[in-house]
Design a protein around this motif. Structure first.
Motif, PDB file in Angstrom:
ATOM      1  N   ARG A  19     -74.522  23.656-105.969  1.00 36.74           N
ATOM      2  CA  ARG A  19     -73.460  23.313-106.915  1.00 36.74           C
ATOM      3  C   ARG A  19     -73.244  21.800-106.975  1.00 36.74           C
ATOM      4  NH1 ARG A  19     -71.037  27.706-108.870  1.00 36.74           N
ATOM      5  NH2 ARG A  19     -71.206  29.663-107.698  1.00 36.74           N
ATOM      6  N   ALA A  20     -73.578  21.118-105.895  1.00 31.72           N
ATOM      7  CA  ALA A  20     -73.414  19.664-105.887  1.00 31.72           C
ATOM      8  C   ALA A  20     -74.516  18.963-106.654  1.00 31.72           C
ATOM      9  CB  ALA A  20     -73.383  19.150-104.450  1.00 31.72           C
ATOM     10  N   ILE A  21     -75.755  19.443-106.572  1.00 32.21           N
ATOM     11  CA  ILE A  21     -76.877  18.689-107.137  1.00 32.21           C
ATOM     12  C   ILE A  21     -77.140  19.013-108.609  1.00 32.21           C
ATOM     13  CG2 ILE A  21     -78.645  20.345-106.383  1.00 32.21           C
ATOM     14  CD1 ILE A  21     -78.858  16.464-106.742  1.00 32.21           C
ATOM     15  N   LEU A  22     -76.921  20.226-109.045  1.00 33.15           N
ATOM     16  CA  LEU A  22     -77.273  20.569-110.432  1.00 33.15           C
ATOM     17  C   LEU A  22     -76.622  19.635-111.459  1.00 33.15           C
ATOM     18  CD1 LEU A  22     -77.246  24.484-110.334  1.00 33.15           C
ATOM     19  CD2 LEU A  22     -79.231  22.958-110.343  1.00 33.15           C
ATOM     20  N   PRO A  23     -75.351  19.257-111.314  1.00 34.63           N
ATOM     21  CA  PRO A  23     -74.754  18.367-112.322  1.00 34.63           C
ATOM     22  C   PRO A  23     -75.272  16.926-112.254  1.00 34.63           C
ATOM     23  CG  PRO A  23     -73.065  19.568-111.069  1.00 34.63           C
ATOM     24  CD  PRO A  23     -74.352  19.730-110.339  1.00 34.63           C
ATOM     25  N   SER A  68     -72.145  34.573-107.514  1.00 38.40           N
ATOM     26  CA  SER A  68     -73.598  34.557-107.597  1.00 38.40           C
ATOM     27  C   SER A  68     -74.077  34.661-109.040  1.00 38.40           C
ATOM     28  CB  SER A  68     -74.196  35.686-106.748  1.00 38.40           C
ATOM     29  OG  SER A  68     -73.756  36.948-107.222  1.00 38.40           O
ATOM     30  N   GLY A  69     -73.376  35.466-109.848  1.00 38.75           N
ATOM     31  CA  GLY A  69     -73.765  35.569-111.249  1.00 38.75           C
ATOM     32  C   GLY A  69     -73.583  34.256-111.980  1.00 38.75           C
ATOM     33  N   ASP A  70     -72.483  33.574-111.695  1.00 35.35           N
ATOM     34  CA  ASP A  70     -72.238  32.267-112.282  1.00 35.35           C
ATOM     35  C   ASP A  70     -73.328  31.282-111.876  1.00 35.35           C
ATOM     36  OD1 ASP A  70     -70.416  29.588-111.075  1.00 35.35           O
ATOM     37  OD2 ASP A  70     -70.743  29.849-113.208  1.00 35.35           O
ATOM     38  N   LEU A  71     -73.712  31.282-110.595  1.00 35.25           N
ATOM     39  CA  LEU A  71     -74.722  30.352-110.105  1.00 35.25           C
ATOM     40  C   LEU A  71     -76.083  30.675-110.711  1.00 35.25           C
ATOM     41  CD1 LEU A  71     -75.233  27.948-108.344  1.00 35.25           C
ATOM     42  CD2 LEU A  71     -75.501  29.475-106.381  1.00 35.25           C
ATOM     43  N   ARG A  72     -76.400  31.942-110.847  1.00 37.84           N
ATOM     44  CA  ARG A  72     -77.673  32.332-111.466  1.00 37.84           C
ATOM     45  C   ARG A  72     -77.764  31.790-112.889  1.00 37.84           C
ATOM     46  NH1 ARG A  72     -81.626  36.097-110.844  1.00 37.84           N
ATOM     47  NH2 ARG A  72     -80.678  36.873-108.908  1.00 37.84           N
ATOM     48  N   ALA A  73     -76.671  31.905-113.636  1.00 39.49           N
ATOM     49  CA  ALA A  73     -76.674  31.393-115.010  1.00 39.49           C
ATOM     50  C   ALA A  73     -76.856  29.881-115.032  1.00 39.49           C
ATOM     51  CB  ALA A  73     -75.378  31.793-115.711  1.00 39.49           C
ATOM     52  N   GLN A  74     -76.229  29.185-114.083  1.00 40.37           N
ATOM     53  CA  GLN A  74     -76.385  27.735-114.012  1.00 40.37           C
ATOM     54  C   GLN A  74     -77.830  27.346-113.708  1.00 40.37           C
ATOM     55  OE1 GLN A  74     -73.504  25.395-111.774  1.00 40.37           O
ATOM     56  NE2 GLN A  74     -72.066  27.101-111.823  1.00 40.37           N
ATOM     57  N   LEU A  75     -78.475  28.089-112.813  1.00 36.78           N
ATOM     58  CA  LEU A  75     -79.862  27.788-112.468  1.00 36.78           C
ATOM     59  C   LEU A  75     -80.780  27.983-113.666  1.00 36.78           C
ATOM     60  CD1 LEU A  75     -79.968  29.479-108.950  1.00 36.78           C
ATOM     61  CD2 LEU A  75     -80.160  27.032-109.411  1.00 36.78           C
ATOM     62  N   THR A  76     -80.573  29.053-114.393  1.00 35.81           N
ATOM     63  CA  THR A  76     -81.415  29.324-115.569  1.00 35.81           C
ATOM     64  C   THR A  76     -81.239  28.226-116.616  1.00 35.81           C
ATOM     65  OG1 THR A  76     -81.323  31.713-115.190  1.00 35.81           O
ATOM     66  CG2 THR A  76     -81.888  30.975-117.401  1.00 35.81           C
ATOM     67  N   ALA A  77     -79.995  27.833-116.851  1.00 38.34           N
ATOM     68  CA  ALA A  77     -79.730  26.780-117.840  1.00 38.34           C
ATOM     69  C   ALA A  77     -80.314  25.448-117.376  1.00 38.34           C
ATOM     70  CB  ALA A  77     -78.228  26.658-118.077  1.00 38.34           C
ATOM     71  N   PHE A  78     -80.185  25.153-116.087  1.00 34.39           N
ATOM     72  CA  PHE A  78     -80.738  23.901-115.575  1.00 34.39           C
ATOM     73  C   PHE A  78     -82.246  23.850-115.751  1.00 34.39           C
ATOM     74  CE2 PHE A  78     -83.212  22.259-112.028  1.00 34.39           C
ATOM     75  CZ  PHE A  78     -83.013  20.899-112.216  1.00 34.39           C
ATOM     76  N   ALA A  79     -82.947  24.920-115.369  1.00 35.23           N
ATOM     77  CA  ALA A  79     -84.406  24.922-115.457  1.00 35.23           C
ATOM     78  C   ALA A  79     -84.869  24.766-116.903  1.00 35.23           C
ATOM     79  CB  ALA A  79     -84.971  26.197-114.838  1.00 35.23           C
ATOM     80  N   ALA A  80     -84.175  25.411-117.830  1.00 36.12           N
ATOM     81  CA  ALA A  80     -84.536  25.278-119.245  1.00 36.12           C
ATOM     82  C   ALA A  80     -84.363  23.833-119.707  1.00 36.12           C
ATOM     83  CB  ALA A  80     -83.690  26.222-120.087  1.00 36.12           C
ATOM     84  N   LYS A  81     -83.292  23.186-119.283  1.00 38.98           N
ATOM     85  CA  LYS A  81     -83.062  21.787-119.654  1.00 38.98           C
ATOM     86  C   LYS A  81     -84.139  20.888-119.054  1.00 38.98           C
ATOM     87  CE  LYS A  81     -79.514  19.756-117.787  1.00 38.98           C
ATOM     88  NZ  LYS A  81     -78.113  19.300-117.529  1.00 38.98           N
ATOM     89  N   ALA A  82     -84.468  21.099-117.799  1.00 37.30           N
ATOM     90  CA  ALA A  82     -85.486  20.268-117.156  1.00 37.30           C
ATOM     91  C   ALA A  82     -86.833  20.421-117.836  1.00 37.30           C
ATOM     92  CB  ALA A  82     -85.589  20.636-115.677  1.00 37.30           C
ATOM     93  N   ARG A  83     -87.197  21.644-118.191  1.00 43.19           N
ATOM     94  CA  ARG A  83     -88.480  21.852-118.885  1.00 43.19           C
ATOM     95  C   ARG A  83     -88.492  21.151-120.239  1.00 43.19           C
ATOM     96  NH1 ARG A  83     -88.573  26.868-116.099  1.00 43.19           N
ATOM     97  NH2 ARG A  83     -87.094  27.780-117.566  1.00 43.19           N
ATOM     98  N   SER A  84     -87.374  21.203-120.942  1.00 38.17           N
ATOM     99  CA  SER A  84     -87.340  20.599-122.277  1.00 38.17           C
ATOM    100  C   SER A  84     -87.401  19.077-122.218  1.00 38.17           C
ATOM    101  CB  SER A  84     -86.069  21.047-123.008  1.00 38.17           C
ATOM    102  OG  SER A  84     -84.912  20.432-122.453  1.00 38.17           O
ATOM    103  N   LEU A 116     -82.011  33.748-105.336  1.00 39.36           N
ATOM    104  CA  LEU A 116     -81.796  33.484-106.758  1.00 39.36           C
ATOM    105  C   LEU A 116     -82.923  32.690-107.410  1.00 39.36           C
ATOM    106  CD1 LEU A 116     -78.031  32.379-106.550  1.00 39.36           C
ATOM    107  CD2 LEU A 116     -78.898  34.613-107.285  1.00 39.36           C
ATOM    108  N   SER A 117     -84.042  32.473-106.708  1.00 35.35           N
ATOM    109  CA  SER A 117     -85.068  31.570-107.241  1.00 35.35           C
ATOM    110  C   SER A 117     -85.722  32.092-108.506  1.00 35.35           C
ATOM    111  CB  SER A 117     -86.139  31.295-106.181  1.00 35.35           C
ATOM    112  OG  SER A 117     -86.766  32.488-105.765  1.00 35.35           O
ATOM    113  N   ASP A 118     -85.678  33.408-108.718  1.00 37.07           N
ATOM    114  CA  ASP A 118     -86.269  33.954-109.941  1.00 37.07           C
ATOM    115  C   ASP A 118     -85.555  33.440-111.186  1.00 37.07           C
ATOM    116  OD1 ASP A 118     -84.104  35.676-108.868  1.00 37.07           O
ATOM    117  OD2 ASP A 118     -84.415  36.810-110.715  1.00 37.07           O
ATOM    118  N   ALA A 119     -84.293  33.011-111.033  1.00 35.19           N
ATOM    119  CA  ALA A 119     -83.541  32.495-112.181  1.00 35.19           C
ATOM    120  C   ALA A 119     -84.115  31.184-112.696  1.00 35.19           C
ATOM    121  CB  ALA A 119     -82.073  32.307-111.811  1.00 35.19           C
ATOM    122  N   LEU A 120     -84.875  30.475-111.863  1.00 29.31           N
ATOM    123  CA  LEU A 120     -85.428  29.184-112.262  1.00 29.31           C
ATOM    124  C   LEU A 120     -86.668  29.314-113.127  1.00 29.31           C
ATOM    125  CD1 LEU A 120     -85.051  27.338-108.841  1.00 29.31           C
ATOM    126  CD2 LEU A 120     -83.811  26.780-110.945  1.00 29.31           C
ATOM    127  N   GLY A 121     -87.450  30.342-112.884  1.00 29.39           N
ATOM    128  CA  GLY A 121     -88.686  30.494-113.652  1.00 29.39           C
ATOM    129  C   GLY A 121     -89.765  29.506-113.254  1.00 29.39           C
TER     130      GLY A 121
END
Length: 547
Positions: free
Chosen positions: A476-480, A191-207, A522-527
């Motif tokens: 895990r399938a869709i984020l990449p 779950s910690g690994d997935l939370r980090a992936q979600l945070t990184a994904f959301a930051a990339k999408a916003r940028s 884990l939705s809070d990780a997305l912001g």
């Protein structure tokens, strides 16, 4: 070779592809030609001479086999690299995924006898729900799997087990009755690994949001995907508005709030209140006198959703009330028997129109009549509306359930009538591998599973373990599959132009990622949190049950 001498390949069929002689291949071709029923066999499959194979339908993927003295009847689908080993029985409607190993002397029995008192067993009626085995499953020797069971992918069933209930994905199960002994995922550390992936994904999408939207602006209008020659349409404008609002809480770069509101509102027909198809770059609405707009079907119905919510996130609303008149016959005549998705979308449009009128114009309309109709038409055994069809399993029923409940139960904050049964139906569909590969791995099909699970999860914990595993697999399938500067494709693994990233795919997958994450806590990780069509809050929260 003596006439009755057992064939080596019957007992060692995995050698067929690599070692079979020309004579052995000719003999196997003759064996396959003798199979009755509807048969679809891929390359390098093997059916033992000594196997009793009497199927109404038999589908075998590449390099699969049925070994010596197996007993196979009914409607059987066997994926690629999957095996039915010696002395096994596979009977009834059984769907087996790719890379499945079924050990010797195992029985998959997809039917049952009734047990009512007062009548001999041999006169009791049969029931048949079917068995589904996911991809990459190892079923040990002497296992018995009973009718109605789904075994999730990447699972191991220990030798001698008697499986009477669903086994979730990534499990090790054994015993009589079988129970899950442990998970194969090590989920506590994931779950910690997935939370980090979600945070990184959301930051990339916003940028990258401005690049994603600019790519779909052709200088005059928003288009779903560039360079495809689509007719001018309303939805890409709404998708662009929602994407920008979701990720950066503003309008698309280069567009003002007032101009966007004007463009959206000028497509509304004052007579019906519906939004006509067409080009938002037009100077005004000019409909032919014979134009027919319907809230129950067609793009005008969907525009109630996308335009209504786009206006809402812009701080505006429809100028005119929407015509929501209907009869029960209108609803009964929707295509529930074969196209439940289309029928459910009509209910979604109607429910949203009623909600819009209530919110924007303080007109309640026929809400109680609609909810009363829904309560009397729901199937208590499935928790859904519509009927399963052999060609696509539960696809139409589940997709129709999502559309119908999104526009009614979710939008008005009402409890589902049969949440446990609905979860069971949705989970059965989620294990149908046909519906989540290639072109079928698309945003509609994933959304139409996670939203019902998320919505029913407010009322019940039934099936939660299976659903959480499924949700994590999808995340895990869709984020990449995010494409830098372009966003998501509607069908990222597809074979047609829906595999090209665009606005619809991006808007839908962003909402799906939020729903999957929220189901896992884990939705809070997305912001970010959807405020449009896929908002989690009801549009109109009712404080009493209707119907």
């Amino acid at each position: 070779m003596l006439p009755n001498e057992p064939l080596r390949l019957d007992f060692l069929p995995w050698e067929y592809k690599r070692t079979a002689s020309e004579a052995e291949r000719d003999r196997q071709a003759e064996r396959q030609a003798r199979l009755g029923g509807s048969v679809r066999l891929s390359e390098d499959v093997y059916v033992a001479e000594s196997a009793a194979v009497y199927c109404d339908e038999l589908t075998m993927g590449e390099r699969s086999y049925i070994a010596a003295h197996a007993y196979v009847t009914g409607s059987i689908t066997l994926g690629s690299d999957s095996t039915i080993n010696p002395f096994s029985a596979v009977r009834g409607k059984v769907m087996i995924g790719d890379g499945v190993r079924i050990g010797a002397h195992t029985s998959l029995l997809a039917f049952n006898h009734g047990t009512a008192p007062g009548q001999p067993i041999f006169k009791q009626p049969h029931t048949a729900l079917g068995i589904t085995i996911g991809d990459d499953v190892w079923i040990g020797s002497n296992v018995t799997i009973l009718d109605g069971v789904t075994v999730g992918p990447h699972t191991i069933i220990g030798a001698g087990a008697v499986v009477t209930k669903n086994i979730p994905a990534n499990s090790v199960a054994a015993g009589n009755p079988a129970r899950v002994l442990r998970s194969r995922t090590g989920s506590s550390s994931m779950s910690g690994d997935l939370r980090a992936q979600l945070t990184a994904f959301a930051a990339k999408a916003r940028s990258q949001v401005d690049d994603v939207l600019a790519r779909c602006w052709d200088g005059e209008r928003f288009v779903d995907r560039p360079d495809l020659g689509h007719e001018p349409a309303v939805r890409p404008w709404c998708d662009a508005i929602e994407i920008a609002d979701l990720l950066v809480r503003r309008t698309p770069l280069g567009h003002t709030r007032d101009d966007l509101v004007r463009r959206l509102r000028h497509r509304q027909d004052p007579k019906t209140g519906l939004v006509a198809p067409g080009d938002l770059s037009d100077s005004g609405l000019d409909l032919p006198d014979d134009t027919k707009l319907s809230v129950l079907e067609g793009p005008a119905g969907y525009h109630v959703l996308c335009v209504g919510y786009a206006l809402q996130v812009l701080g505006s609303s429809f100028e005119h009330p929407i015509d929501t008149a209907f009869t029960f016959a209108d609803l009964d005549n929707l295509p529930w028997a074969r196209r439940s998705w289309s029928a459910g979308s009509g209910i979604d449009h109607l429910g949203t129109a009623i909600a819009r009128n209530l919110r924007d114009h303080d007109e309640s309309g026929p809400l109680e009549a609609l909810t009363g109709w829904l309560v009397t038409r729901v199937d208590p055994t499935t928790g859904a509306w519509g009927h399963q069809h052999p060609d696509d399993g539960w696809l139409q029923v589940v997709n129709g359930f999502y559309r119908l409940t999104r526009g009614t139960y979710a939008q008005f904050g009402l409890p589902l009538p049969y949440p446990e049964q609905a979860v069971a139906t949705v989970l059965a569909h989620s294990n149908d591998r046909r519906m989540f590969t290639g072109d079928n791995y698309n945003s509609c099909n994933i959304l139409d599973v996670i939203h019902p699970l998320w919505l029913a999860g407010k009322q019940t914990t039934y099936g939660e373990q299976d659903a959480r595993r499924w949700a994590e697999e999808q995340l895990r399938a869709i984020l990449p599959r995010w494409v830098d500067g372009a966003g998501f494709a509607f069908a990222p693994d597809g074979t047609d132009d829906r595999a090209i990233p665009g606005l619809q795919g991006t808007e839908m997958w962003l909402a799906i990622i939020w729903l999957l994450s929220d189901y896992l806590g884990l939705s809070d990780a997305l912001g970010y949190r959807p405020r449009g069509v896929h908002r989690p809050e009801p549009l109109i929260a009712l404080h009493y049950p209707l119907g």
